[in-house]
Design a protein around this motif. Structure first.
Motif, PDB file in Angstrom:
ATOM      1  N   ILE A 115       0.833  -1.195   0.000  1.00 58.69           N
ATOM      2  CA  ILE A 115       0.000   0.000   0.000  1.00 58.69           C
ATOM      3  C   ILE A 115       0.875   1.256   0.000  1.00 58.69           C
ATOM      4  O   ILE A 115       2.014   1.244   0.471  1.00 58.69           O
ATOM      5  N   PHE A 116       0.326   2.318  -0.539  1.00 59.31           N
ATOM      6  CA  PHE A 116       0.998   3.611  -0.622  1.00 59.31           C
ATOM      7  C   PHE A 116       0.276   4.566   0.316  1.00 59.31           C
ATOM      8  O   PHE A 116      -0.958   4.656   0.292  1.00 59.31           O
ATOM      9  N   VAL A 117       1.026   5.276   1.165  1.00 62.40           N
ATOM     10  CA  VAL A 117       0.398   6.129   2.179  1.00 62.40           C
ATOM     11  C   VAL A 117       1.063   7.505   2.225  1.00 62.40           C
ATOM     12  O   VAL A 117       2.228   7.666   1.853  1.00 62.40           O
ATOM     13  N   MET A 118       0.278   8.489   2.685  1.00 63.65           N
ATOM     14  CA  MET A 118       0.805   9.820   2.957  1.00 63.65           C
ATOM     15  C   MET A 118       0.985   9.944   4.464  1.00 63.65           C
ATOM     16  O   MET A 118       0.056   9.677   5.231  1.00 63.65           O
ATOM     17  N   ILE A 119       2.176  10.339   4.887  1.00 62.31           N
ATOM     18  CA  ILE A 119       2.514  10.346   6.311  1.00 62.31           C
ATOM     19  C   ILE A 119       3.176  11.667   6.700  1.00 62.31           C
ATOM     20  O   ILE A 119       3.662  12.396   5.822  1.00 62.31           O
ATOM     21  N   PRO A 120       3.204  12.003   7.981  1.00 59.94           N
ATOM     22  CA  PRO A 120       3.946  13.194   8.418  1.00 59.94           C
ATOM     23  C   PRO A 120       5.433  13.064   8.062  1.00 59.94           C
ATOM     24  O   PRO A 120       5.993  11.967   8.127  1.00 59.94           O
ATOM     25  N   LYS A 121       6.049  14.162   7.693  1.00 61.48           N
ATOM     26  CA  LYS A 121       7.460  14.117   7.306  1.00 61.48           C
ATOM     27  C   LYS A 121       8.371  13.772   8.476  1.00 61.48           C
ATOM     28  O   LYS A 121       9.539  13.425   8.280  1.00 61.48           O
ATOM     29  N   THR A 122       7.824  13.852   9.685  1.00 61.84           N
ATOM     30  CA  THR A 122       8.612  13.507  10.873  1.00 61.84           C
ATOM     31  C   THR A 122       8.615  12.009  11.149  1.00 61.84           C
ATOM     32  O   THR A 122       9.351  11.542  12.009  1.00 61.84           O
ATOM     33  N   PHE A 123       7.801  11.255  10.441  1.00 61.07           N
ATOM     34  CA  PHE A 123       7.689   9.814  10.670  1.00 61.07           C
ATOM     35  C   PHE A 123       9.004   9.109  10.343  1.00 61.07           C
ATOM     36  O   PHE A 123       9.618   9.360   9.309  1.00 61.07           O
ATOM     37  N   SER A 124       9.393   8.191  11.233  1.00 60.09           N
ATOM     38  CA  SER A 124      10.493   7.276  10.938  1.00 60.09           C
ATOM     39  C   SER A 124       9.885   5.968  10.422  1.00 60.09           C
ATOM     40  O   SER A 124       8.666   5.770  10.477  1.00 60.09           O
ATOM     41  N   GLU A 125      10.731   5.070   9.941  1.00 60.20           N
ATOM     42  CA  GLU A 125      10.225   3.770   9.490  1.00 60.20           C
ATOM     43  C   GLU A 125       9.578   3.008  10.645  1.00 60.20           C
ATOM     44  O   GLU A 125       8.593   2.285  10.446  1.00 60.20           O
ATOM     45  N   GLU A 126      10.131   3.176  11.835  1.00 64.64           N
ATOM     46  CA  GLU A 126       9.559   2.512  13.009  1.00 64.64           C
ATOM     47  C   GLU A 126       8.161   3.066  13.306  1.00 64.64           C
ATOM     48  O   GLU A 126       7.246   2.314  13.655  1.00 64.64           O
ATOM     49  N   ASP A 127       7.995   4.386  13.162  1.00 63.19           N
ATOM     50  CA  ASP A 127       6.673   4.988  13.360  1.00 63.19           C
ATOM     51  C   ASP A 127       5.677   4.440  12.350  1.00 63.19           C
ATOM     52  O   ASP A 127       4.527   4.131  12.681  1.00 63.19           O
ATOM     53  N   LEU A 128       6.136   4.330  11.096  1.00 64.19           N
ATOM     54  CA  LEU A 128       5.270   3.820  10.033  1.00 64.19           C
ATOM     55  C   LEU A 128       4.859   2.381  10.320  1.00 64.19           C
ATOM     56  O   LEU A 128       3.677   2.015  10.189  1.00 64.19           O
ATOM     57  N   LYS A 129       5.820   1.578  10.740  1.00 66.90           N
ATOM     58  CA  LYS A 129       5.516   0.176  11.036  1.00 66.90           C
ATOM     59  C   LYS A 129       4.564   0.049  12.223  1.00 66.90           C
ATOM     60  O   LYS A 129       3.611  -0.731  12.185  1.00 66.90           O
ATOM     61  N   ASN A 130       4.820   0.826  13.273  1.00 62.34           N
ATOM     62  CA  ASN A 130       3.962   0.759  14.463  1.00 62.34           C
ATOM     63  C   ASN A 130       2.537   1.200  14.163  1.00 62.34           C
ATOM     64  O   ASN A 130       1.578   0.722  14.777  1.00 62.34           O
ATOM     65  N   THR A 131       2.381   2.130  13.216  1.00 63.68           N
ATOM     66  CA  THR A 131       1.057   2.628  12.866  1.00 63.68           C
ATOM     67  C   THR A 131       0.229   1.582  12.138  1.00 63.68           C
ATOM     68  O   THR A 131      -0.981   1.460  12.360  1.00 63.68           O
ATOM     69  N   PHE A 132       0.870   0.793  11.293  1.00 62.80           N
ATOM     70  CA  PHE A 132       0.124  -0.118  10.425  1.00 62.80           C
ATOM     71  C   PHE A 132       0.242  -1.593  10.810  1.00 62.80           C
ATOM     72  O   PHE A 132      -0.394  -2.441  10.169  1.00 62.80           O
ATOM     73  N   LYS A 133       1.010  -1.921  11.852  1.00 66.65           N
ATOM     74  CA  LYS A 133       1.181  -3.323  12.196  1.00 66.65           C
ATOM     75  C   LYS A 133      -0.074  -3.949  12.804  1.00 66.65           C
ATOM     76  O   LYS A 133      -0.186  -5.181  12.852  1.00 66.65           O
ATOM     77  N   GLU A 134      -1.014  -3.134  13.263  1.00 67.36           N
ATOM     78  CA  GLU A 134      -2.232  -3.699  13.864  1.00 67.36           C
ATOM     79  C   GLU A 134      -3.101  -4.437  12.856  1.00 67.36           C
ATOM     80  O   GLU A 134      -3.978  -5.220  13.218  1.00 67.36           O
ATOM     81  N   TYR A 135      -2.847  -4.192  11.563  1.00 71.34           N
ATOM     82  CA  TYR A 135      -3.682  -4.825  10.529  1.00 71.34           C
ATOM     83  C   TYR A 135      -3.086  -6.132  10.017  1.00 71.34           C
ATOM     84  O   TYR A 135      -3.742  -6.831   9.231  1.00 71.34           O
TER      85      TYR A 135
END
Length: 465
Positions: A115-135
């Protein structure tokens, strides 16, 4: 097809996208049996059995429309290869292509997991993973960065292991992320400013190591390969592999030799492994020793690694520099040939001793080896196998598939990632399919299904599975 127009408005069949299944079944399967079998996965909006216009008999093809893409994807994952009614052949289930599509195949799993997502520019890869790992379980996350500044562009990719997980993320994540399925990976869609990967900081060789995202994505050809026979030894190595090795596996393998300060798995524009890794040691001796010990080493069993020196940018043109390099190299070569054997040295941490590892590395318990059936045995069943990312060697496949008994032969289709397993006993073939479908062997994922009878192949709808 007339069945669609009579039961469902055409414009609603692809709303939401990828919510419609295409299934190949036995001709005796009825609409009610299909509805009953698939209804456990979600709200079914329609079931259509394709029938012959003249005889009105089923063609063994049907469509099932769900209210949500995640429901359709889950149904595909769970029902593909299952037997609906005793005595009938296992069904094949795929996500159907859009009715407006001009393609001649249905949607493949790879197109449904990223999937392709728009995220805050402050996001790290860890932030991105933590946000979407619940699915669901995430294979990798990548943040798109500016090639010049290294700053995030506020865009990213998340790759799941299953289509249903990606669909759940799109349906349920915060709408501000504007999550959509990413375009299929092609050369035309690759972007030059995308230089991401999925390496972790602990595997990058310490605080002074070069950041992976600052390096240009490169094929091995970008690094000049040195000819060690002419005395060109360097501290940098390029490793090539056919099997899908992870950053952690490569790191553990080369970290056996002391002095490794950098290890990077080369990735393409979408974070997928290119089958190459760049390794750098702090001293010439360690690099020479690693090259001699690991070049040609089989890891996992059946996959032979290729390791070569590449230019590390250092100037060794002075006579003193070349003499020192050759002296160190000569000492290390002597240690290689007179020291412990490769089997005694190659013991990566966390992987047990490689020399004592089973020839087959898999995520399923396999039965013991059994003898092959005589070559002239009559084939009672054939299995069709799809490999990702690349086929396993024939001897490894024979080792795996013979364990269910009555295997006659293994055949790989030249130039394609598919093969056939021929059995003299149908029950043995069915057991092999049930155990091995969707499993990973030596880093290669296999899709195992019943092959169509040879005489009917020309009448079947073309498949890419």
């Amino acid at each position: 097809m007339e069945e669609y127009a009579s039961k469902q408005p055409t414009e609603n069949l692809d709303d939401p996208p990828n919510s419609r299944l295409f299934a190949v079944t036995s001709r005796s399967i009825t609409e009610d049996e299909l509805r009953e079998s698939f209804s456990v996965f979600g709200d079914i909006q329609g079931v259509w059995v394709v029938k012959d216009k003249q005889t009105k008999e089923s063609k063994g093809i049907c469509y099932v429309k769900f209210a949500k893409s995640s429901q359709a994807c889950l149904a595909m994952e769970e029902m593909h290869g299952k037997v609906l009614v005793e005595g009938t052949k296992p069904i094949k289930v795929f996500i159907a292509q859009s009715r407006s599509s001009t393609r001649h195949r249905d949607v493949e799993d790879e197109e449904l997991t990223r999937i392709f997502v728009m995220i805050p520019k402050t996001f790290s890869e860890e932030d991105l993973k933590n946000t979407f790992k619940e699915y669901g379980d995430i294979e990798y996350c990548v943040i798109i960065k500016n090639k010049s500044t290294g700053e995030s562009k506020g865009l990213g990719y998340v790759r799941y292991y299953k289509p249903s997980q990606a669909a759940l993320a799109i349906e349920n994540c915060d709408k501000t992320y504007r999550a959509i399925l990413a375009e299929p990976r092609t050369k035309a869609t690759a972007t030059e400013d995308y230089t991401g990967g999925t390496a972790r900081g602990d595997y990058m060789g310490g605080a002074d190591s070069t950041n992976q995202y600052a390096l240009p994505m490169a094929d091995p050809g970008t690094y000049p390969v040195m000819d060690y026979r002419s005395g060109d030894f360097t501290r940098c190595l390029m490793m090539s592999t056919r099997a899908a090795l992870t950053q952690e596996q490569i790191f553990a393998l080369f970290d056996i030799i002391p002095g490794m300060e950098y290890c990077e798995l080369q990735r393409d524009a979408y974070g997928m492994s290119k089958g190459h890794a760049l390794i750098r040691y702090s001293n010439l001796g360690s690099a020479v020793y690693a090259k001699e010990k690991l070049n040609g080493f089989e890891y996992p069993p059946g996959n032979r690694l290729a390791v070569n020196f590449v230019d590390d940018g250092e100037d060794r043109s002075s006579p003193v520099g070349r003499m020192a390099m050759q002296f160190v190299a000569a000492q290390m070569m002597s240690a290689v040939w007179n020291g412990p054997s490769t089997s005694q040295v190659m013991k990566p941490p966390g992987f047990s001793a490689v020399s004592t590892m089973s020839r087959i590395q898999t995520d399923v318990n396999l039965p013991p080896l059994k003898k092959l059936a005589p070559p002239d045995s009559k084939a009672k069943e054939r299995l069709f196998v799809v490999f990702s990312p690349s086929p396993l060697p024939p001897d490894v496949l024979e080792d795996v598939f013979c364990r269910f008994g009555s295997l006659i032969e293994v055949h790989l289709v030249p130039g394609r990632k598919v093969g056939y397993m021929k059995y003299a006993d149908k029950q043995c073939a069915d057991e092999a399919m049930a155990v091995l479908h969707g499993r990973v062997v030596n880093g290669v994922k296999m899709k195992v299904m019943l092959a169509d009878p040879p005489r009917e192949e020309s009448h079947k709808r073309p498949r890419t599975y």
